[in-house]
Design an enzyme around this catalytic site. Structure first.
Site, mmCIF file in Angstrom:
data_model
loop_
_atom_site.group_PDB
_atom_site.id
_atom_site.type_symbol
_atom_site.label_atom_id
_atom_site.label_comp_id
_atom_site.label_asym_id
_atom_site.label_seq_id
_atom_site.Cartn_x
_atom_site.Cartn_y
_atom_site.Cartn_z
ATOM 1 N N ASP A 358 0.863 -1.171 0.000
ATOM 2 C CA ASP A 358 0.000 0.000 0.000
ATOM 3 C C ASP A 358 0.908 1.232 0.000
ATOM 4 O O ASP A 358 2.105 1.134 0.299
ATOM 5 C CB ASP A 358 -0.897 -0.027 1.244
ATOM 6 C CG ASP A 358 -1.642 1.270 1.464
ATOM 7 O OD1 ASP A 358 -2.299 1.738 0.509
ATOM 8 O OD2 ASP A 358 -1.556 1.827 2.568
ATOM 9 N N ASP A 555 -1.854 -0.695 5.948
ATOM 10 C CA ASP A 555 -2.083 -0.135 7.281
ATOM 11 C C ASP A 555 -3.531 0.221 7.551
ATOM 12 O O ASP A 555 -3.931 0.362 8.704
ATOM 13 C CB ASP A 555 -1.243 1.141 7.470
ATOM 14 C CG ASP A 555 -1.785 2.293 6.641
ATOM 15 O OD1 ASP A 555 -2.215 3.306 7.220
ATOM 16 O OD2 ASP A 555 -1.792 2.181 5.405
#
Length: 681
Positions: A358, A555
């Site tokens: 990400d 996250d």
């Protein structure tokens, strides 16, 4: 980012059905049940942990009692307490499987433990009980926590919404009853109750929970918005496009649960192996007793040989051949700030062939910072100081970044007066008698001259966010802001490329320009941008379909489906959302990216040690079984050989506790200054 298409077209029916079931907790009565479940903390999982802890403590007490001269009978009673504490749940599970005409390792372990106790080998039986009780408790606890975390995600959507009537009056209703076509009023600081489109008003909306974008996005009439996202300033009237049960938040829950179930099905092969092994040992043990007894051996002699066979054939040595290196590797990783949630995960880390990152909060810090101040009609420090003064009362992330840059550079920031915030446009204030405007280039385009226009174009083409500073209606400077790349990102990407043989890829909900800028700075070539949670999930599934062993690092809540679908999910512990932390298999506690290649190499080292141990354990078991069947293996010698092999493989496994088993690449000095920190020029 492109405004999302919030129509129902293209949504898979299976996902819709699952999301409706997952969103059942949006009903008020179901919410109370879910809240109670969260408050109990997963009683079943906690009870299993407690019983396993009791079994371990009692086992250790019994081991200490013997050298201290306690009577054998008393010590054996203490061992039996250990059997009861750690063995009753596996026994119940094994009996249930037996009732369903299935034989599993749980029942085999209980039978082996009882068999060992029946011929006086209480230590062997207790060791088997402790190992199985501990591993079962950890698995149950982790499963329960993950389920609770998935349910808790739905609290992002508010329980109540202000429904606007045809006569213009408002009334509070449960979000669960909203249907397409309803209009709800959402005020600053409130979360949107359902997916929809803005019918009236404008505001910055924080969509980080859904898209992962680090900055709020401006939403006005006709723009799509997501349920559960936060309205920062300005009131919105939102026309509901779909009921809460079909919202993006509910779909994230459904996708996580579906992906987790798919991962669980990969364990079926292991279960089939366990079934066959258990059945083989039980049948062989019975044969070892029956055949000698049938041809004239005494019952005691036949039983002694059968119990000796069960002990030497029990998987205790094989379990210990596997567990010590994995547990040692887990402990070593923990010392370096990496939480690996199970031995299975530690073993599978070494098989990784493709890593996907990400962007926001993972490869970057997730906080915007000033990269550059381009002067136009004022010096950089003077323009930055005036902009910081105007932004001082603002709570917008970009405004706070400008204030941090000014104060961090030692610039005196004056007190503003007549502060005004315009959603999506910027701020206006009077500073030292001068009118200061700080805002978007699009909205201040009439004030841009050739120098400012060129600066804005250059910065935006680089993927930065450009902010224009006007002083008395004249362009003073253009400020460039960007998310800050983590210092170790480039070294981590390079190390992972070397270890896996494939360059990592970037999966981001941010726009393509921002994704490409970040990817270039860290050495990633494959960028897949503007992805919603289900898009990230689809990308991971596509990689899996190519035969790759995928590790995903993320996250946010929007990363949770991808983390669950990957072979290994890794969450950033410091900035990670609760759902990401619970869904992930590995947590990087201190957000140090360089620990990811290190833990993969540690896992590969553990796999080598496991192979060595399995060869040793298999050779020992085969030798002892052959001796017992072909000749006469004395019980004490069988126990000695069995436990001796166990000790050898155990000592071999703990080698991974040594500091030199951990190889972490050093973080290089930044190669792109403008990407790593503020540069005021």
């Amino acid at each position: 980012m492109t405004v999302p298409d919030i129509s129902d077209e293209g949504t898979q029916l299976s996902v819709q059905d699952a999301s409706r079931a997952a969103a059942g907790v949006l009903d008020p009565s179901s919410q109370r049940v879910a809240g109670w479940a969260r408050r109990t903390g997963g009683v079943i999982g906690l009870n299993e942990v407690r019983w396993a802890a009791v079994a371990v403590m009692v086992f250790l007490v019994a081991l200490v009692m013997r050298p201290l001269g306690a009577p054998v009978a008393v010590t054996n009673i203490v061992f039996l307490v250990c059997y009861a504490a750690g063995g009753w749940e596996p026994a119940v599970a094994g009996l249930r499987a037996l009732r369903d005409k299935s034989l599993d390792v749980d029942l085999l372990m209980i039978v082996a433990a009882i068999g060992a106790a029946s011929i006086g080998q209480f230590v062997d039986g207790g060791l088997l009980i402790v190992i199985f009780a501990t591993s079962g408790a950890l698995e149950a606890f982790a499963t329960k926590r993950t389920q609770d975390s998935v349910r808790a995600l739905l609290t992002l959507a508010p329980e109540r919404a202000a429904l606007l009537g045809d006569d213009g009056t408002e009334r509070a209703v449960d979000t669960a009853v909203l249907v397409a076509g309803d209009v709800v009023v959402v005020r600053p600081g409130e979360r949107i109750g359902a997916d929809g489109r803005v019918r009236s008003g404008s505001s910055d909306v924080d969509q980080a929970t859904i898209t992962g974008e680090p900055l709020p996005v401006f939403r006005t009439v006709g723009d799509g918005v997501f349920g559960g996202t936060l309205v920062r300033d300005g009131a919105l009237q939102v026309e509901v496009a779909r009921p809460a049960a079909d919202s993006v938040v509910a779909r994230i829950v459904a996708l996580v649960e579906q992906a987790s179930a798919t991962k669980a099905r990969t364990q079926l092969l292991i279960e089939r192996v366990e079934q066959r092994y258990s059945a083989t040992v039980v049948i062989s043990t019975i044969a070892v007793f029956v055949v000698p007894f049938a041809i004239g051996a005494s019952a005691t002699s036949a039983l002694l040989r059968a119990m000796t066979f069960m002990i030497v054939a029990s998987p205790c040595a094989v379990v210990l051949a596997t567990m010590p290196p994995l547990l040692s590797a887990i402990a070593n990783a923990g010392r370096h700030g990496v939480l690996v949630k199970s031995a299975v995960v530690m073993e599978q880390l070494g098989a990784t062939t493709q890593v996907a990152f990400d962007k926001t909060g993972t490869l970057t810090s997730g906080t915007p910072h000033v990269v550059e101040v381009v002067p136009v009609h004022l010096e950089p420090n003077q323009a930055l100081g005036l902009a910081a003064a105007a932004e001082w009362p603002s709570e917008h992330p970009l405004g706070r970044a400008i204030v941090r840059a000014a104060t961090g550079s030692g610039i005196d920031v004056a007190d503003p007066i007549d502060f005004t915030s315009m959603p999506g446009r910027g701020v206006t204030a009077t500073v030292d008698g001068r009118l200061v405007q700080v805002g978007s280039p699009i909205l201040l385009v009439d004030h841009l001259d050739a120098v400012a226009d060129a600066a804005v174009e250059r910065l935006e083409n680089a993927g930065h966010t450009a902010i224009v500073v006007l002083v008395d209606h004249q362009v003073a400077a253009v400020i460039s802001l960007a998310d800050q790349v983590r210092a170790s990102a480039a070294a981590t990407v390079s190390a992972l490329h070397r270890i896996t043989g494939r360059s990592p890829i970037l999966l981001t909900g941010d726009n393509p320009a921002a994704g490409a800028r970040l990817a270039h700075s860290v050495g990633i070539a494959d960028v897949r941008a503007s992805l919603l949670p289900d898009d990230k999930l689809a990308e991971v599934n596509q990689l899996r379909s190519q035969g790759l062993r995928v590790l995903v690092v993320g996250d946010g809540i929007n990363d949770a489906p991808a983390l669950a679908a990957a072979h290994i999910g890794v969450a950033m512990g410091d900035v990670g959302s609760d759902l990401a932390l619970q869904t992930a298999d590995v947590v990087i506690v201190r957000d140090e990216l360089a620990t990811i290649p290190a833990v993969i190499e540690l896992s590969r080292g553990a796999r080598v040690v496991i192979t060595q141990n399995l060869v040793l354990a298999a050779a020992a078991i085969a030798t002892l079984i052959t001796w017992d069947l072909a000749g006469h293996l004395p019980l004490p010698l069988g126990v000695l050989g069995h436990e001796g092999g166990t000790v050898i493989v155990g000592l071999n496994g703990v080698r991974l506790l040594r500091p030199r088993a951990w190889h972490q690449p050093p973080a290089p000095s930044p190669t792109h200054t403008s990407e790593q920190g503020a540069e005021i020029s």
